[in-house]
Scaffold this motif. Structure first.
Motif, PDB file in Angstrom:
ATOM      1  N   TYR A  65     -93.437 -36.951  30.065  1.00 46.14           N
ATOM      2  CA  TYR A  65     -94.017 -37.643  31.211  1.00 46.14           C
ATOM      3  C   TYR A  65     -94.351 -36.656  32.332  1.00 46.14           C
ATOM      4  O   TYR A  65     -95.434 -36.712  32.925  1.00 46.14           O
ATOM      5  CB  TYR A  65     -93.051 -38.718  31.709  1.00 46.14           C
ATOM      6  N   ALA A  77    -103.849 -40.759  33.496  1.00 45.79           N
ATOM      7  CA  ALA A  77    -103.326 -42.114  33.752  1.00 45.79           C
ATOM      8  C   ALA A  77    -103.159 -42.891  32.439  1.00 45.79           C
ATOM      9  O   ALA A  77    -102.162 -43.589  32.236  1.00 45.79           O
ATOM     10  CB  ALA A  77    -104.266 -42.859  34.695  1.00 45.79           C
ATOM     11  N   HIS A  78    -104.145 -42.781  31.548  1.00 48.48           N
ATOM     12  CA  HIS A  78    -104.066 -43.475  30.262  1.00 48.48           C
ATOM     13  C   HIS A  78    -102.923 -42.919  29.402  1.00 48.48           C
ATOM     14  O   HIS A  78    -102.227 -43.669  28.709  1.00 48.48           O
ATOM     15  CB  HIS A  78    -105.390 -43.337  29.514  1.00 48.48           C
ATOM     16  N   GLU A  81     -99.598 -44.210  30.729  1.00 45.72           N
ATOM     17  CA  GLU A  81     -99.449 -45.610  30.329  1.00 45.72           C
ATOM     18  C   GLU A  81     -99.056 -45.721  28.858  1.00 45.72           C
ATOM     19  O   GLU A  81     -98.207 -46.555  28.483  1.00 45.72           O
ATOM     20  CB  GLU A  81    -100.763 -46.352  30.579  1.00 45.72           C
ATOM     21  N   LEU A  82     -99.666 -44.860  28.033  1.00 45.16           N
ATOM     22  CA  LEU A  82     -99.358 -44.870  26.602  1.00 45.16           C
ATOM     23  C   LEU A  82     -97.919 -44.413  26.356  1.00 45.16           C
ATOM     24  O   LEU A  82     -97.221 -44.975  25.495  1.00 45.16           O
ATOM     25  CB  LEU A  82    -100.339 -43.948  25.866  1.00 45.16           C
ATOM     26  N   GLU A  84     -95.382 -44.820  28.406  1.00 46.63           N
ATOM     27  CA  GLU A  84     -94.509 -45.936  28.806  1.00 46.63           C
ATOM     28  C   GLU A  84     -94.464 -47.000  27.707  1.00 46.63           C
ATOM     29  O   GLU A  84     -93.410 -47.565  27.403  1.00 46.63           O
ATOM     30  CB  GLU A  84     -94.998 -46.538  30.121  1.00 46.63           C
ATOM     31  N   TYR A  85     -95.642 -47.261  27.113  1.00 47.19           N
ATOM     32  CA  TYR A  85     -95.710 -48.234  26.010  1.00 47.19           C
ATOM     33  C   TYR A  85     -94.837 -47.755  24.838  1.00 47.19           C
ATOM     34  O   TYR A  85     -94.092 -48.550  24.230  1.00 47.19           O
ATOM     35  CB  TYR A  85     -97.163 -48.399  25.561  1.00 47.19           C
ATOM     36  N   LYS A 117    -109.826 -46.016  24.487  1.00 45.78           N
ATOM     37  CA  LYS A 117    -108.925 -47.159  24.691  1.00 45.78           C
ATOM     38  C   LYS A 117    -109.010 -48.165  23.542  1.00 45.78           C
ATOM     39  O   LYS A 117    -107.981 -48.745  23.142  1.00 45.78           O
ATOM     40  CB  LYS A 117    -109.254 -47.838  26.023  1.00 45.78           C
TER      41      LYS A 117
END
Length: 439
Positions: A65, A77-78, A81-82, A84-85, A117
């Protein structure tokens, strides 16, 4: 012939009547038992430390991270987010889905390059359905993957091998993938690489976890029965030391104790007397070796076990993989190593024949080993190739068979020839000396 075996029986009787014999055998037994206890304890410790890696350790997640957060990546940013997923769904690189998603996390996206995406969303759907085949098929058609990763996906799909992550199949596939990666995926493989891939593929197709042929001197493992049993062949040197004492005593003691006169009074030729003594020490060495071999196998089986793993001895001949029993490999390794035992026994026996004192014969045998090994090592360091003809350059048959000899391209056949040649010289010289020596 009956008279010969009476002589052998007499030699056995004399050996086991001596108090020193019991002391030597007890000491040898203690060394063997302690060795096996330590070996089994080490193996159990290693087994207990094995296990599946955590889905996402806090440290690993934070490292990923933070590295992405401090980067200048256009898709930062993507990617965050990935990540975290992946953490929320326990999808680390130890899962097939997480391993695939990490391709997108690790890919450096330029300013003009859009983050895919839709591709990621589709892959997430396959992951949620645990449809690895469908996911791999989609990724192969729509995703820019490294060549070695594409090969792995195709291989798994063709052979219906589900990615378990941390399973032995994954380890084998990783080895093949590593070979493919070394060639850049262009298939320019050497014959050695082709043979390795053939063996690994055979293991995968026949669900063979362990190829005991991998258990070389430098890569010995003791996490299972076969590895521990192979490693225990080092106990042959313990048997060798005990037998060198017996061999060093068997002739010299007859002179030092004055019993040689009574022995030669019998109407038996001298060569038969000496042959009975040689036969006695050789058979005793074989019996002790067999006992240690069986004991080591029992300890490995009872206290370590195979852990439910299928083992085989796999070799490649003309591109075809041949499967043999793992036990056959263990026996071969012990037999190769035992050549050293019989050579050293023959050496000690010959010195016992030359000398009239057992202490001198035993001491000379031990000195010859250390001095011979030192001289041979020095010759190897200074690249004196003729050193390969010396006795001590060929004693480690297992090491030579594994390609770990001191001299370049030393072969097992050559080593055995040199050892047999030395043994013949020792025996002929001993018989000639015993026949000519006055009492």
């Amino acid at each position: 012939m009956s008279r010969f075996f009476k002589l052998v029986h007499n030699e056995y009787t004399k050996i086991f009547k001596k108090g020193g014999t019991a002391a030597i055998l007890i000491l040898m037994t203690i060394v063997v038992i302690v060795f096996e206890i330590l070996l089994c304890a080490t193996a159990e410790k290693r087994d207990s430390s094995d296990g599946m890696a955590p889905a996402w350790s806090e440290e690993n997640y934070n490292n990923f991270y933070n590295s992405i957060g401090h980067s200048n990546d256009a898709a930062k940013a993507h990617k965050l987010e990935l990540l975290e997923y992946m953490k929320n769904n326990s999808l680390s690189t130890n899962t097939w889905g997480g391993n695939l998603l990490m391709v997108y996390v690790n890919h450096p996206y330029a300013q003009q390059e859009d983050f895919p995406k839709d591709e990621v969303a589709r892959i997430k759907e396959y992951i949620a359905q645990d449809d690895w085949k469908g996911c791999y098929s989609y990724a192969l058609e729509n995703t820019d993957l490294p060549e070695d990763m594409r090969w792995e996906m195709n291989f798994r799909a063709e052979h219906n091998i589900k990615p378990q992550m941390n399973d032995h199949t994954d380890s084998l596939i990783d080895k093949i993938r590593g070979i493919q990666a070394d060639t850049g995926g262009k298939g320019a493989l050497t014959q050695s690489q082709k043979d390795k891939i053939a063996v690994y593929t055979y293991q995968l197709e026949h669900d063979i976890t362990i190829n005991v042929a991998d258990y070389t001197i430098s890569e010995s493992v003791v996490e299972n029965t076969w590895g521990a049993w192979t490693f225990s062949s080092g106990l042959i040197y313990v048997v060798a030391v005990a037998m060198m004492i017996f061999a060093g005593n068997i002739v010299a003691n007859e002179y030092s104790q004055g019993t040689i006169k009574f022995l030669l009074v019998n109407p038996v030729k001298r060569w038969k007397i000496l042959a009975s003594k040689l036969f006695t020490v050789m058979t005793l060495a074989f019996v002790l070796l067999l006992i240690v071999f069986i004991f080591s196998g029992l300890c490995a089986s009872l206290f370590i076990g195979a852990n439910g793993q299928k083992a085989a001895w796999l070799t490649v001949t003309d591109g075809k993989v041949r499967e043999s029993s793992a036990l056959a490999f263990i026996i071969e390794q012990w037999l190769l190593q035992s050549i050293t035992l019989f050579v050293l026994v023959t050496l000690a026996f010959s010195l016992s024949t030359f000398s009239r004192k057992s202490s001198v014969a035993i001491a000379l045998s031990i000195v010859c080993i250390f001095v011979g090994n030192t001289i041979t090592s020095l010759l190897a360091v200074f690249e004196c190739d003729w050193g390969r003809f010396l006795l001590f350059a060929n004693l480690d048959i297992r090491g030579i068979a594994a390609g770990e000899s001191m001299f370049y391209r030393q072969s097992v056949g050559f080593a055995v020839f040199v050892l047999v040649e030395h043994m013949v010289v020792f025996i002929i010289t001993a018989f000639d000396s015993f026949r000519r020596k006055s009492v």
